[in-house]
Structure formats: structure tokens, C-alpha cells
Design a protein around this motif. Structure first.
Motif, short mmCIF file in Angstrom:
data_model
loop_
_atom_site.label_atom_id
_atom_site.label_comp_id
_atom_site.label_asym_id
_atom_site.label_seq_id
_atom_site.Cartn_x
_atom_site.Cartn_y
_atom_site.Cartn_z
N GLN A 341 0.82 -1.21 0.00
CA GLN A 341 0.00 0.00 0.00
C GLN A 341 0.86 1.27 0.00
O GLN A 341 0.49 2.29 -0.58
CB GLN A 341 -0.92 0.00 1.23
CG GLN A 341 -1.96 -1.12 1.20
CD GLN A 341 -2.90 -1.05 2.38
OE1 GLN A 341 -3.02 -0.02 3.03
NE2 GLN A 341 -3.58 -2.14 2.67
N LEU A 342 2.02 1.21 0.64
CA LEU A 342 2.86 2.38 0.75
C LEU A 342 3.59 2.68 -0.56
O LEU A 342 3.66 3.82 -1.00
CB LEU A 342 3.87 2.20 1.88
CG LEU A 342 4.84 3.35 2.15
CD1 LEU A 342 4.09 4.61 2.51
CD2 LEU A 342 5.82 2.97 3.25
N LEU A 343 4.13 1.62 -1.21
CA LEU A 343 4.97 1.82 -2.39
C LEU A 343 4.32 1.35 -3.69
O LEU A 343 4.92 1.51 -4.77
CB LEU A 343 6.30 1.09 -2.21
CG LEU A 343 7.14 1.57 -1.02
CD1 LEU A 343 8.39 0.72 -0.89
CD2 LEU A 343 7.53 3.04 -1.20
N ARG A 344 3.14 0.76 -3.62
CA ARG A 344 2.37 0.33 -4.80
C ARG A 344 3.00 -0.85 -5.55
O ARG A 344 2.50 -1.22 -6.62
CB ARG A 344 2.17 1.49 -5.78
CG ARG A 344 1.58 2.73 -5.18
CD ARG A 344 0.22 2.51 -4.57
NE ARG A 344 -0.35 3.71 -3.99
CZ ARG A 344 -1.47 3.73 -3.27
NH1 ARG A 344 -2.10 2.58 -3.05
NH2 ARG A 344 -1.91 4.85 -2.78
N ILE A 357 14.81 -0.58 -5.29
CA ILE A 357 13.78 0.45 -5.53
C ILE A 357 14.12 1.75 -4.79
O ILE A 357 13.24 2.59 -4.56
CB ILE A 357 12.38 -0.05 -5.11
CG1 ILE A 357 12.38 -0.43 -3.61
CG2 ILE A 357 11.94 -1.21 -5.97
CD1 ILE A 357 10.99 -0.78 -3.11
N ALA A 358 15.36 1.92 -4.39
CA ALA A 358 15.77 3.16 -3.72
C ALA A 358 16.07 4.22 -4.76
O ALA A 358 16.56 3.93 -5.86
CB ALA A 358 16.98 2.93 -2.84
N ALA A 359 15.76 5.49 -4.43
CA ALA A 359 16.13 6.60 -5.30
C ALA A 359 17.65 6.72 -5.35
O ALA A 359 18.37 6.22 -4.46
CB ALA A 359 15.50 7.90 -4.79
N SER A 360 18.16 7.38 -6.38
CA SER A 360 19.61 7.42 -6.58
C SER A 360 20.34 8.01 -5.38
O SER A 360 21.39 7.51 -4.99
CB SER A 360 19.92 8.23 -7.85
OG SER A 360 19.37 9.54 -7.75
N ALA A 384 15.45 7.78 4.05
CA ALA A 384 15.78 7.41 2.67
C ALA A 384 14.58 7.72 1.79
O ALA A 384 13.47 7.94 2.28
CB ALA A 384 16.15 5.93 2.59
N ARG A 385 14.82 7.70 0.51
CA ARG A 385 13.75 7.93 -0.47
C ARG A 385 13.61 6.69 -1.32
O ARG A 385 14.57 6.26 -1.98
CB ARG A 385 14.06 9.16 -1.34
CG ARG A 385 14.18 10.45 -0.55
CD ARG A 385 14.58 11.61 -1.45
NE ARG A 385 13.54 11.96 -2.39
CZ ARG A 385 12.55 12.82 -2.14
NH1 ARG A 385 12.50 13.42 -0.96
NH2 ARG A 385 11.65 13.10 -3.06
N GLY A 391 6.66 5.64 -10.15
CA GLY A 391 7.80 6.48 -10.41
C GLY A 391 7.97 7.63 -9.44
O GLY A 391 8.97 8.35 -9.50
N ARG A 392 7.04 7.85 -8.54
CA ARG A 392 7.19 8.92 -7.55
C ARG A 392 8.08 8.43 -6.41
O ARG A 392 8.28 7.23 -6.23
CB ARG A 392 5.83 9.34 -7.00
CG ARG A 392 4.92 9.99 -8.05
CD ARG A 392 3.59 10.41 -7.42
NE ARG A 392 2.74 11.07 -8.38
CZ ARG A 392 2.73 12.37 -8.63
NH1 ARG A 392 3.57 13.16 -7.95
NH2 ARG A 392 1.93 12.90 -9.52
#
Length: 989
Positions: A341-344, A357-360, A384-385, A391-392
Motif C-alpha cells: 500500500q505504501l509503495l504500490r 527500488i531506492a532513489a539514486s 531514505a527515499r 515512479g514517484r
């Protein structure tokens, strides 16, 4: 008994011991209580058992009304039927309550039989008190059981505790047949008891008159946990001062009982009875309250349990925390529902794959945490992001710990991450709020402050262009007042292009939609909205989304802030709340700035008023001295004119001098009127002449952007008014017309003569027949609607913004016009301009204040003795010579102290005191008081170079004192002296 029905009276004598038939049978032979009652409703005979059972002596009953010994509830029906000769079938058997000798009532079953020849009926009674009491107890128990069943049965309907209390009050009222029932409960935010549910008066919307009368007693019961019984409200001293509302609702008894849980009182039940109540009513109320308390306790517990379950479901259904397990090869082997639910990301997309799946910017942190966990180290709550399936990016707090198998070997890593977007958003908004507050606190200009606020909001929330739109004062149209952009080429192009053409003809701006909505508006896909201005420009610059919020909706300078960006996320409720807060804060700043401007204007007006007051004082002093000079000029001029002996050339020259002096006197009166030091002096004036003289001043007042035209009818005529007032009327109407045309227009002033029957008079409310002068002032300004037209003449009503109008201009105009017997009307409509029509009665031509009537008049003479006190030598000499020439004996002095000394010596000879109001050492009125004390018959005439109105306001003159204002002619002086001496005016101090 007082409430027993009245029985029919009979003139037949009462027989206390009637003869028996056959001699053998008597009433005492009957083995039951028995009595004989006449048709008149009175006892004729009773047997011994009747007296024995009821405890009455026979002598106390014979001849007494039967109704006195029957319960009132039974007597009303029973006695009327037994004693009614028109009753076809009197009751043969009945049950009733009879009063005994001790005052108590006992139940009897009675058999009645009429004895027609003796006009009596016989009653044989059998006591049934025990049976009736058992029946009453049984009925009460049955009623209580039925009520208890209904109280508990109401649970089946699924009603809440709030609804249940209303159901219970109706049940208790219906079962107990009482006027009213109330239930008081604890307030949600305290321990006070408040009325929650009631019956009586609810159907028609009226509030029960007994609702708040027992509030103190109800709270007493709630605090003491003890019931309270008011047996009879009509005689209970505790409510003696509040008994009328109970009597009005036919309430006699009241029982208040607490509703308890196991450990405390949760409510109070109040039952209002139509009869006095005692132990039975108290016991019944207690039984009802006990069941209600138990039922309400159970219902509240069920509601608490249900709410607890809902809270648990809400907590479990909220995607607060996500869980992920990795094996030793860093592949995903478990993915929780919260993580989905959080990350789809669905489990099938990640299971068996590496966690990537971590942002750069967070990849290094994530790899270091997973590597540390596989080596046995834990990483707690690092930020962390992570990238969602769409894609968000989502900001999370990440914890990574090692996972051990049964042998204690590290078999993988356990990741826990929770969303911190809300916290981050709140931090950013809080920081932005502080920045906005600091910007507004700097007290900079509106443009500078607005630009800084736009920049702070745009930079913090990632928007590229910000604009401040404000409504124009005149037509309310929006214009872009200030803007900001982020500095990127696209933002710069959008901002510069908007400056050149920020509004397309016929196409509304986005800011107009925001202002019309009156709330923040988010518009994704703004660049695609062809029905909005600048959407093409936004598409060319790559600004696809827009958002805006209104400012100061109810204020005159209302407006909107709008922002544009390539992409704007749908605003979170916290962002919308923040935008509303910014709107209110910025609106307060605008109101404060407007208040500062108004305060500055008021200060300037105050300084100007002080200057004008100073000028007025200076003018008053100058006019005083100038009036002394004019008095000398006019006085000696008239004296010379009288000595001309018919020399026409000299007479004409002297008349010119006198005309100039009179005109100068008129100018001094105008100066005093300008300084508010002189009362109005209505004269016949030519309105056309005054408007023509004012035309240059009006042109300078309205400005070059307004075209001024005048159309003055030659035969308009004269009106009787004060010239200063007429000028004030014209100037007020001209100023209003100018303010209605801020962008220019046309102003026309017209005069014409109208008479009865002319169509123009239809504008006014029934003016009397006659000839009138009509003054019209027309503009081509914004106009007014009907609601505004109805109020424009009200004092303090203005359509101008705060600080730019007092609302007294037109009110003053209306008062002036009505004071001269005229009327004022207005024609106006929005966008069609305004025309004010002033109607004044026309009068015959008269003299202007400075003109001299050349018609010779008879100058009165006298022989009285005059004491003249004047500190100006030339004026004193003129007055003395003028009065002496007309037969008066004049004693002239310049010092009031010297005048008093002379008066003490010659008090009886002085007939008139002429004194200047302002004298050295002693004021004129004080001197007059001392002189009249020495000679009460002496009269007083005051003279002064100050205006009469100013002198009277200074309280130097008493009401009615004779006064002559300088400058005056010798003829005016002679006439005034003669009037005072003859008593035509009061002339006494």
C-alpha cells in the motif's frame, strides 16, 4: 370539601327520624353499612354499622351533603347521577371511596335502590379496601413490568445511547401518564449535568417552562447520588418562588432520581406528575431509574467496545508501516501488505529479485544498511527515499536488522520502513510559515511584501511562477499587481509575457475562478483549459498545472494568489489548511496596511483641522479689528451723507463709499461663516451668479480628465438661503460626481425654473403649488443600485473604502436643503451615471449682504441718558456723536472701572448701558451685572466686532440679551437703541 360538586337544593324540610313502614323493620337490622339519601343529595338516615365502620356519629351525618363524604374523583360523577332527577337509569351498583371520621378514605362496593314515594334512595355498602389496594398494587407492578420490558426492548432497534434517551422519555411519559419527563446527562467536556432529552412541549417547538427551573436540584441529585421528591409544588417552600410555571402546566409533584453505573451517577431522571406524589410515585420512579441505569451502562459499554474495534480496524487498515525480508543473496522473500500500500509494488513484482527500488540519492545508504545487516549489524531509523511503482518518490524512515536461523547463522535481513512524508511536509510548511511571518513583520510596502511572500511559497513548494491579483475599486475587475518567478527561462518568459497582456478579451483569468470559488482551487491540466486566459502561454512554457487561493474575501481590496508549475501534486489537506492560514495572515496584513494609510490620512486631516482652527482664530481677531474700522467708515459716511444738503455729486460719491463699506462688512461675515464663527444669514441670492463664480474652482476640483459643462437658465430666479450653504451643497455634489468617475467622464450642472404641473416635479414627494428653482448635477460615472440609493442620505453611510469617506456629505446636503424648505432627489443606475436634483422655493429678488437700500428712512431720536463703555477711542467718539445728535445724553468712558464709579454716583440717571463685550479688566456682561444691580431699571445693549454666534457660544451673553454686531451704521445704532429703550427687545442682562 371545597372541590365537591354542587348538589341540587330542596325546600323540603329534612326529617331526621322518619317513621318506619310496618313498624317491625329498621335500618339497624341490616347486617351491613346502610344509609338513606334524599333526592336533594343529603343524608336522611344511617344505621349503626355505617357509623361504626366509617367512624362518624349519626348526628354528624344527618342533613349533611352526601358529596362531602365521597372522594372528589368519585363524587363528580356518582353524586350527579344519583341525585339527577332526569337520569333515566341511576347506577344500581358502584364502587367508591368514602371518607371516615379519621379523614382517611376507604373503598366500598355499594348497591343502590330508589324509594320513589319517599324521594330517597337506599345505599347498602360492603368494604373492599384490601381488594382495591391489592388491585392497585397489581396494576402498578404490571405497569412497572411493562415499562421495564419496553426499556430493555428498545435495544432491538439498534439505536445509539443518544437516541435511546429520547425513546425512554417517551416511554415513561406514556406508561405513567405524566405531563413531562426529562433526562439530564453529563456534558461531554465536564461534569456539569445538562438537559439531554425531554417530552412536554417538544412537538410544537416550544421550550418547556419547567426545563431550567429545577436545574439546581438536578445537579444536587447528581452530586449527592440521592433522590429528591417534591410532593406538592404548590406548597413546597423549596420552590415557592418558582411555582407559577408548574401551576401553568398543571404539575403538582416531581421526583428526581439518579441513573447509576456500578460506581458513579451518569444521568438524572426527572418525572413531573399531575397530582401530589408520595412513596408510591417515588418507588415507581426508583424502579424505572434502576432499569434505565443498568440498560444505559450496558449500552455505553457496547458502544465503547464497538468504537475500540473501529479504532483497531482503522489502525490495521492504515498503511503506516511496510515490512520486507531479504535472503542472504539480498533477494526479496517476503513483502507485506503495508509495504504494497505504501509503495504500490505488488509481491509478484519483487519476490525473488534484488531490492533495488531506492532513489539514486538513497541507494548508497540502503546498500550500506543491508550489507551491515548481513554482517550482523543493525541500522535504526535512517531517512531514505524509495521509488513507488508509479515512479514517484516517498520519504521513509528505514530500519534494517539481521535475521538469524535456528543455528544462529545470519540468513538474511529484515527491513522496516514507515512513511515520513507527512512529517516532512509539516516541517516544510512550518518553516514556510515562519518565513512568511518574518516577511510580513518587516512592515515593508505591499508590493515588496507580496513579492517576498510569493517567492517564499513558490521556492518552498516547488512552484515556478506566483502572482497577486487584486480587485479594482471601481468596477471590481481583477488586475495583476505583483508577480514572482523562479528564474528559469520558462518562468521568466511566462512572467514577462503576462506583464504585456495578462487578460484576454472575454476570457476569464484563473484568479477570477479562485475569487469566485472563495476557497483554494487546484487545477491540474491548466494548459489544456482553452476557456481560461493564458492557457496557450502556459502550454508553450511547460506549465501544465495551477493552484490558487483567495485573499481577504470580504474586504474592499480582496484578491487572490495564484501559482503555476510544470507539475503540482494534488494538495494534501495540510497544505490546503496552510494556504488558508496564509490567506488569513496576508489578508490581515492588507487590512493593517489600509488602516495605516487611513490613520495617516486622519492625522493629515487633524493637522489640517488644527491649521484651520488657528487660521480661524487669527481671522476672528482680524475681523474684530476690521469691524471697528468699518464701523467708523460707515458711521461717519452716513453722518456726512446727512449733511450733503442735496448735493447729488457728493451724495453719489458717499453712497459708493458706503456701498464698499457694506460689501466689506459682507466679506467679514463670510470669513466668520467660513471659520464657523457666524450663524447662517439667509438672503435672496441669484443661484446662477454663485455657480458662475464657482465654475473655475469646480474645474480645478474635478480635474482635467472630467469635462465640465453648465446650462444656467436666465429666468431661473432667486432662492432664499445662506450663500455659504449653497456653495457647500454644490461642492458636495460635485465631489461625489468626481469620485464616481475615477477614469474620467462628463459633469453637467443645470438650473431652470419649474412651476406646478411641470413633469420635473414628479421626482419629488408632493411639493406645495408654487414656483421653484431646480438645480441638477449629472455625471457619467459608475452609478448606484436601488439598495445604495435608498441609503445615500443616511449619516455615516458611504460606499467609499475605509479612510476615504465620512458618510456625512450627502447627509449634510439633505439637511441644508430641507432647512430651506426644499427637497432633493436622485436618479441613478449601475453603469448609467447619477443625477442629483435639488428643488428650492423661488423668491423675489432681494438685497445682497453688502448692498445698501437707498430708500430714505426715518431715524428715531430719544432723550435718555446712555452710559457708553468702549475701549476703541474712534468708535467711542462716533457712537457718542451719533447718539448726541439724536437727542440722547451720552456719558462715554473707555474703562469699565471708571464706568462703575460714575454709575455709583449717577445710577438713577442712567437709562441704558452700551458696552463692548470684550473690555479690559472687566468683561462687558460682568459690568452690566454690576450696573443693573445699582439700577435694576437700566437696560443693556452689547456691541462687539466678533460674530453674535461666537459671542453667544462663549457664554458671555445670557439668553435674550440685546446685541449689535460691528460694523454697524449710525442708523442701525439709532434704531437698535430705540428698540432697547422702548422694550421691543429684552435689553436686560
Amino acid at each position: 370539601m371545597n372541590d365537591s360538586p354542587k348538589l341540587p337544593r330542596s325546600d323540603r324540610p329534612i326529617v331526621s327520624n322518619p317513621p318506619e313502614q310496618s313498624g317491625a323493620f329498621t335500618l339497624d337490622d341490616v347486617p351491613a353499612p346502610m344509609c338513606l339519601i334524599g333526592y336533594d343529595g343529603r343524608f336522611q338516615r344511617v344505621n349503626a354499622l355505617w357509623s361504626q365502620v366509617l367512624g362518624h356519629r349519626p348526628q354528624g351525618l344527618i342533613g349533611k351533603p352526601f358529596a362531602r363524604f365521597v372522594h372528589p374523583d368519585d363524587a363528580r360523577l356518582l353524586v350527579c347521577q344519583l341525585c339527577d332527577p332526569d337520569c333515566d337509569v341511576p347506577p344500581q351498583s358502584f364502587e367508591a371511596r368514602f371518607r371516615g371520621g379519621d379523614g382517611r378514605f376507604q373503598w366500598f362496593h355499594c348497591e343502590s335502590k330508589p324509594i320513589a314515594d319517599r324521594k330517597t334512595f337506599m345505599i347498602v355498602a360492603l368494604e373492599i379496601s384490601e381488594r382495591k389496594e391489592a388491585e392497585i398494587v397489581a396494576k402498578r407492578r404490571a405497569a412497572a413490568a411493562s415499562l421495564k420490558a419496553d426499556i430493555w426492548g428498545a435495544f432491538g432497534g439498534g439505536a445509539s445511547s443518544e437516541q435511546m434517551l429520547g425513546i425512554w422519555t417517551d416511554l415513561v411519559q406514556r406508561h405513567l401518564d405524566v405531563p413531562e419527563v426529562q433526562i439530564w446527562t453529563r456534558a461531554p467536556a465536564g461534569h456539569e449535568l445538562i438537559l439531554h432529552s425531554r417530552t412536554g412541549g417538544r412537538g410544537d417547538g416550544e421550550v418547556s417552562s419547567s426545563c431550567g427551573l429545577l436545574e439546581a436540584e438536578v445537579r444536587q441529585v447528581g452530586e449527592s447520588d440521592a433522590p429528591l421528591v417534591i410532593q406538592d409544588a404548590s406548597c413546597d417552600p423549596r420552590i415557592a418562588m418558582r411555582v407559577r410555571p408548574f401551576q401553568a402546566r398543571a404539575i403538582r409533584g416531581v421526583v428526581l432520581h439518579p441513573l447509576r453505573t456500578a460506581d458513579h451517577v451518569i444521568a438524572v431522571l426527572a418525572v413531573f406528575f399531575a397530582k401530589p406524589c408520595g412513596s408510591r410515585e417515588a418507588a415507581l420512579t426508583e424502579a424505572v431509574a434502576t432499569d434505565m441505569g443498568n440498560a444505559l451502562t450496558r449500552l455505553l459499554r457496547e458502544e465503547e467496545l464497538l468504537e475500540s474495534r473501529r479504532d483497531r480496524d482503522r489502525m490495521l487498515g492504515t498503511p503506516l508501516v511496510g515490512f520486507c525480508r531479504l535472503d542472504a543473496n539480498e533477494n526479496v522473500v517476503a513483502w507485506s501488505e503495508g509495504a504494497e500500500q505504501l509503495l504500490r509494488w505488488k509481491p509478484g513484482d519483487l519476490l525473488g529479485r534484488r531490492f533495488s527500488i531506492a532513489a539514486s540519492e538513497s541507494q548508497t545508504v540502503l546498500e550500506a544498511g543491508i550489507g551491515g545487516a548481513l554482517e550482523g549489524h543493525s541500522t535504526e531509523k535512517v531517512e531514505a527515499r524509495l521509488v513507488t511503482d508509479g515512479g514517484r518518490t516517498v520519504e521513509v524512515a528505514l530500519s534494517i536488522v539481521p535475521v538469524f536461523d535456528a543455528a544462529g547463522t545470519i540468513s538474511g535481513a529484515w527491513l522496516t520502513f514507515c512513511d515520513v512524508n507527512d512529517r516532512k511536509r509539516c516541517e516544510r510548511l512550518l518553516d514556510l510559515q515562519n518565513k512568511v511571518t518574518e516577511i510580513i513583520a518587516k512592515n515593508a510596502s505591499v508590493e515588496e511584501t507580496t513579492r517576498s511572500v510569493l517567492g517564499a511559497i513558490g521556492a518552498s513548494l516547488g512552484w515556478d511562477v506566483g502572482e497577486f491579483w487584486v480587485a479594482e475599486e471601481g468596477d471590481g475587475a481583477l488586475r495583476r499587481r505583483t508577480s514572482w518567478h523562479s528564474g528559469t527561462p520558462n518562468a521568466r518568459e511566462f512572467d514577462l509575457s503576462s506583464c504585456k497582456d495578462c487578460h484576454s478579451e472575454g476570457v476569464p483569468e484563473f484568479a477570477e475562478q479562485v475569487l469566485d470559488a472563495g476557497a483554494p482551487r487546484f487545477l491540474p491540466g491548466f494548459s489544456l483549459k482553452r476557456n481560461l486566459a493564458r492557457s496557450d502561454l502556459a502550454a508553450r512554457c511547460g506549465f501544465h498545472d495551477a493552484i490558487g487561493f483567495p485573499i481577504a474575501i470580504a474586504d474592499p481590496d480582496r484578491g487572490a494568489l495564484s501559482f503555476f508549475a510544470s507539475e503540482i501534486d494534488e494538495p494534501h489537506p495540510s497544505v490546503l489548511s496552510f494556504l488558508n492560514a496564509i490567506s488569513e495572515q496576508f489578508g490581515q496584513f492588507l487590512r493593517l496596511d489600509r488602516a495605516r494609510q487611513s490613520l495617516g490620512d486622519v492625522r493629515q486631516d487633524l493637522l489640517q483641522a488644527k491649521k484651520m482652527d488657528t487660521v480661524g482664530r487669527l481671522v476672528g481677531g482680524v475681523v474684530h479689528d476690521f469691524n471697528n474700522l468699518l464701523t467708523i467708515i460707515l458711521g461717519y459716511g452716513e453722518m456726512v451723507l446727512e449733511d450733503c444738503d442735496g448735493k447729488i455729486a457728493n451724495r453719489d460719491s458717499i453712497n459708493e463709499v458706503l456701498d464698499a463699506g457694506k460689501r466689506a462688512a459682507g466679506l467679514t461675515r463670510q470669513l466668520l461663516g467660513f471659520c464657523r464663527k457666524e450663524a447662517a444669514e439667509p438672503v435672496a441670492i441669484d443661484l446662477n451668479v454663485h455657480i458662475a463664480e464657482m465654475q473655475k474652482m469646480i474645474g480645478r476640483l474635478v480635474g482635467e480628465h472630467i469635462a465640465l459643462t453648465t446650462n444656467l437658465a436666465p429666468n431661473a430666479g432667486y432662492v432664499r438661503a445662506d450663500a455659504a450653504h449653497i456653495e457647500q451643497v454644490v461642492m458636495n455634489l460635485v465631489v461625489n460626481a468626481r469620485d464616481a468617475m475615477p477614469n474620467g467622464g462628463q459633469l453637467a450642472i443645470q438650473t431652470r425654473c419649474v412651476e406646478t404641473g411641470d413633469s420635473e416635479l414628479k421626482l419629488f414627494s408632493g411639493p406645495p403649488p408654487g414656483r421653484y428653482l431646480l438645480l441638477s448635477v449629472r455625471d457619467t460615472g459608475s452609478g448606484m443600485d436601488e439598495a445604495t440609493r435608498r441609503r445615500i442620505f443616511e449619516p455615516f453611510f458611504t460606499t467609499k473604502e475605509s479612510g476615504k469617506g465620512t458618510g456625512m456629505g450627502l447627509a449634510t446636503v439633505s439637511e441644508i436643503i430641507s432647512g430651506y424648505g426644499g427637497q432633493i432627489a436622485v436618479e441613478s443606475a449601475p453603469g448609467r451615471g447619477t443625477t442629483f436634483h435639488v428643488l428650492l422655493p423661488s423668491v423675489a429678488r432681494g438685497l445682497a449682504p453688502w448692498q445698501v437700500d437707498s430708500t430714505p428712512v426715518a431715524v428715531p431720536h430719544g432723550d435718555e441718558t446712555v452710559l457708553l463703555v468702549e475701549d476703541d477711542d474712534r468708535v467711542r467718539l462716533l457712537v457718542s456723536r451719533s447718539l448726541t445728535a439724536r437727542g440722547y445724553t451720552v456719558i462715554a468712558v473707555d474703562d469699565p472701572i471708571q464706568a462703575l464709579e460714575l454709575c455709583k454716583q449717577k445710577a438713577a440717571e442712567i437709562d441704558l448701558l452700551i458696552a463692548d463685550v470684550v473690555l479690559p479688566h472687566i468683561k462687558g456682561p460682568e459690568l452690566a451685572s454690576r450696573v443693573t444691580a445699582l439700577n435694576p431699571s437700566a437696560r443693556v445693549l452689547y456691541v462687539s466686532g466678533y460674530g453674535e454666534e461666537e459671542v453667544r457660544r462663549s457664554e458671555l451673553l445670557r439668553n435674550g440679551a440685546a446685541f449689535l454686531q460691528k460694523p454697524f451704521s449710525t442708523h442701525d445704532l439709532a434704531r437698535r437703541v430705540r428698540e432697547v429703550c422702548d422694550g421691543d427687545t429684552i435689553g436686560r442682562n
